[in-house]
Motif scaffolding. Sequence first.
Motif, PDB file in Angstrom:
ATOM      1  N   UNK A 131       0.870  -1.177   0.000  1.00 57.53           N
ATOM      2  CA  UNK A 131       0.000   0.000   0.000  1.00 57.53           C
ATOM      3  C   UNK A 131       0.904   1.223   0.000  1.00 57.53           C
ATOM      4  N   UNK A 132       0.927   1.971  -1.105  1.00 62.19           N
ATOM      5  CA  UNK A 132       1.742   3.176  -1.198  1.00 62.19           C
ATOM      6  C   UNK A 132       0.861   4.410  -0.965  1.00 62.19           C
ATOM      7  N   UNK A 133       1.328   5.312  -0.131  1.00 57.12           N
ATOM      8  CA  UNK A 133       0.646   6.587   0.079  1.00 57.12           C
ATOM      9  C   UNK A 133       1.665   7.708  -0.046  1.00 57.12           C
ATOM     10  N   UNK A 134       1.155   8.906  -0.241  1.00 60.28           N
ATOM     11  CA  UNK A 134       2.021  10.077  -0.357  1.00 60.28           C
ATOM     12  C   UNK A 134       2.471  10.527   1.033  1.00 60.28           C
ATOM     13  N   UNK A 182       5.843   7.614   0.059  1.00 58.28           N
ATOM     14  CA  UNK A 182       6.786   8.072  -0.967  1.00 58.28           C
ATOM     15  C   UNK A 182       6.786   9.595  -1.048  1.00 58.28           C
ATOM     16  N   UNK A 183       7.923  10.125  -1.518  1.00 64.31           N
ATOM     17  CA  UNK A 183       8.074  11.575  -1.658  1.00 64.31           C
ATOM     18  C   UNK A 183       9.093  11.863  -2.745  1.00 64.31           C
ATOM     19  N   UNK A 184       9.030  13.027  -3.361  1.00 66.32           N
ATOM     20  CA  UNK A 184      10.055  13.413  -4.344  1.00 66.32           C
ATOM     21  C   UNK A 184      11.424  13.441  -3.699  1.00 66.32           C
ATOM     22  N   UNK A 185      12.483  13.401  -4.503  1.00 63.25           N
ATOM     23  CA  UNK A 185      13.842  13.397  -3.952  1.00 63.25           C
ATOM     24  C   UNK A 185      14.120  14.630  -3.098  1.00 63.25           C
ATOM     25  N   UNK A 186      14.834  14.397  -2.011  1.00 65.16           N
ATOM     26  CA  UNK A 186      15.164  15.471  -1.085  1.00 65.16           C
ATOM     27  C   UNK A 186      16.415  15.056  -0.317  1.00 65.16           C
ATOM     28  N   UNK A 187      17.305  16.005  -0.045  1.00 70.32           N
ATOM     29  CA  UNK A 187      18.525  15.714   0.706  1.00 70.32           C
ATOM     30  C   UNK A 187      18.176  15.214   2.106  1.00 70.32           C
ATOM     31  N   UNK A 188      18.963  14.264   2.604  1.00 80.21           N
ATOM     32  CA  UNK A 188      18.843  13.841   4.000  1.00 80.21           C
ATOM     33  C   UNK A 188      20.132  13.144   4.408  1.00 80.21           C
ATOM     34  N   UNK A 189      20.247  12.855   5.676  1.00 78.83           N
ATOM     35  CA  UNK A 189      21.402  12.128   6.206  1.00 78.83           C
ATOM     36  C   UNK A 189      20.916  10.759   6.648  1.00 78.83           C
ATOM     37  N   UNK A 229      12.223   9.355  -2.585  1.00 78.12           N
ATOM     38  CA  UNK A 229      12.443   8.795  -1.259  1.00 78.12           C
ATOM     39  C   UNK A 229      11.291   7.866  -0.904  1.00 78.12           C
ATOM     40  N   UNK A 230      11.610   6.743  -0.250  1.00 76.32           N
ATOM     41  CA  UNK A 230      10.590   5.784   0.164  1.00 76.32           C
ATOM     42  C   UNK A 230      10.920   5.300   1.575  1.00 76.32           C
ATOM     43  N   UNK A 231       9.902   5.203   2.395  1.00 79.13           N
ATOM     44  CA  UNK A 231      10.019   4.612   3.720  1.00 79.13           C
ATOM     45  C   UNK A 231       8.942   3.538   3.830  1.00 79.13           C
ATOM     46  N   UNK A 232       9.300   2.371   4.349  1.00 75.35           N
ATOM     47  CA  UNK A 232       8.358   1.259   4.396  1.00 75.35           C
ATOM     48  C   UNK A 232       8.297   0.645   5.784  1.00 75.35           C
ATOM     49  N   UNK A 233       7.117   0.199   6.141  1.00 72.60           N
ATOM     50  CA  UNK A 233       6.885  -0.441   7.424  1.00 72.60           C
ATOM     51  C   UNK A 233       6.970  -1.959   7.271  1.00 72.60           C
ATOM     52  N   UNK A 234       7.543  -2.597   8.288  1.00 73.59           N
ATOM     53  CA  UNK A 234       7.641  -4.054   8.300  1.00 73.59           C
ATOM     54  C   UNK A 234       7.303  -4.555   9.696  1.00 73.59           C
ATOM     55  N   UNK A 282      14.688  -0.618   8.733  1.00 74.03           N
ATOM     56  CA  UNK A 282      15.946   0.130   8.821  1.00 74.03           C
ATOM     57  C   UNK A 282      16.537   0.432   7.453  1.00 74.03           C
ATOM     58  N   UNK A 283      16.126  -0.303   6.431  1.00 75.27           N
ATOM     59  CA  UNK A 283      16.598  -0.052   5.069  1.00 75.27           C
ATOM     60  C   UNK A 283      15.397  -0.207   4.135  1.00 75.27           C
ATOM     61  N   UNK A 284      15.377  -1.302   3.335  1.00 67.46           N
ATOM     62  CA  UNK A 284      14.216  -1.584   2.501  1.00 67.46           C
ATOM     63  C   UNK A 284      14.129  -3.079   2.257  1.00 67.46           C
ATOM     64  N   UNK A 285      12.934  -3.620   2.430  1.00 72.28           N
ATOM     65  CA  UNK A 285      12.698  -5.025   2.149  1.00 72.28           C
ATOM     66  C   UNK A 285      12.905  -5.289   0.658  1.00 72.28           C
ATOM     67  N   UNK A 286      13.463  -6.451   0.328  1.00 70.06           N
ATOM     68  CA  UNK A 286      13.694  -6.776  -1.079  1.00 70.06           C
ATOM     69  C   UNK A 286      12.420  -6.865  -1.876  1.00 70.06           C
TER      70      UNK A 286
END
Length: 393
Positions: free
Chosen positions: A221-224, A281-288, A303-308, A314-318
Motif C-alpha cells: 500500500x503506497x501513500x504520499x 513516498x516523496x520526491x527526492x530530497x537531501x537527508x542524512x 524517497x521511500x520509507x516502508x513499514x515491516x 531500517x533499510x528496505x525489504x527486497x
Amino acid sequence: MSHKPQLRIPATYMRGGTSKGVFFRLQDLPAEAQVPGPARDRLLQRVIGSPDPYGKHTDGMGGATSSTSKCVIIGPATRPGHDVDYLYGQVAIEEDFVDWSGNCGNLSTAVGPFAVANGFIDPARIPREGTVEVRVWQANIGKTIVVHVPVSGGQVQETGDFELDGVAFPAAEVVVEFLDPAEEGEDGGSMFPTGNLVDTLEVPGVGTLEATLITAGIPTVFVDAEAIGFTGTELQPAINGDPAILAKLEAIRVAGALRMGLIRTPEEAATRQHTPKVAFVAPPRDYVSSSGKPIAAADIDLNVRAMSMGKLHHAMMGTASVAIATAAAVPGTLVNRAAGGGAREVVRFGHPSGTLRVGASVARVDGQWTVTRAVMSRSARVLMEGHVRVPAA
C-alpha cells in the motif's frame, strides 16, 4: 522428574541482503515439522525465541526486529525447471504466530548460495570460476526467483567489494531476478488488484487518502508522505518511538488490506502482519542516512520509507523494492508521480540506510499492466553453521 535433552537440528545462520535468518534443509527437520502445521510453527518459534513478551529474543536466535526474526526451509524442487523449493516464515516477536503469507526478498539472495553449498545443485553445473544460476521456486507465493551465485575456486564466493547500504561490510555481489513477480488479482491478472493505479482509501481515524495498491513482489500500500504529515526522509527513531504514528500507519495498512481483498475484517490484520506492506513516498530530497552518510536529492529519483511488522524498516525489504520499481515504471501511480513521472525501467530510491537501485520491466497487455521481471543486486554470506538446540517440549 526426568527432563529430555534438547533437540539438535542442523542449521545455517545466514545474512541475505539487509536481513538474516536461520536456514534449514527440509530433510533435517523433525518429521512432524517437515509438513505445515502447528508442530512446524512451534519449532521455528522456539528457534527464534518467540513469543517473547520482553521483545528481546534473549532465549533464541532471533534479533528482535522484523529483519532478524526469520526462518527459511529449503527442499528439493517440486516444480520442473527449478533447483530448490524455498519456504519463508516471518516469526512474530511478541505475538504467538508465524506468518507464511509472503516472501522475503532479502533472504531470497541467500537461498542460491545455500543451495550450492548444501548439495542441491549438480556439481557439473558449478564452474571453477564465474557464476552459477540457481532457479528457486518461492513456495509461499508460487513464483520463480533466479539467483546468480558467484563462484571462486569451485566454491560459493562470499567476500568481495560490493557495498550495500544497510550492511556494514562489503561482500560479493549477488544478482537476483524476480520473474513475473506480480500476484494475480480478482480481475484475472492485474498486479493492481482493484484495477486502478490510484485508489481512494477511507481510513478510520486518519481520513481520506490516495493510495496505489500493488501486488508486485509483495502486496504493498503506497501513500504520499506529505498527505500523512511526513517528508519521506524520516529515520527509525522518528517513527518507531511514536505510538500514535505507528497506529496511524497500521490503520492505513488495514484499510489497504481490506480494499485489496487480503482480509475480510479489520481484526484479521493482527494475524497477517507480514502482508501487505505500507510505504510512503516523496520526491527526492537531501537527508542524512542512519549511518551518517549524506544522501543528495540529485542522486536519487525519490524517497521511500516502508513499514515491516509494525515498525519502520531500517533499510528496505527486497520484495518491497520490487513493488517500488514496478510501480515507479507505471505512469500514473503515486510512486511514479513522486519519481517525476514518465516511463522508466530503473529507479534509484532513498531509504533510511542509504539508496538502492532496482530495475523492472513492465508492459500493458490487453489493457492491464504486467511486470515480467525485476532485478536487483544484493549480497549474502554464512554467519554460522552447525546445529541449533531446541528444548524437546
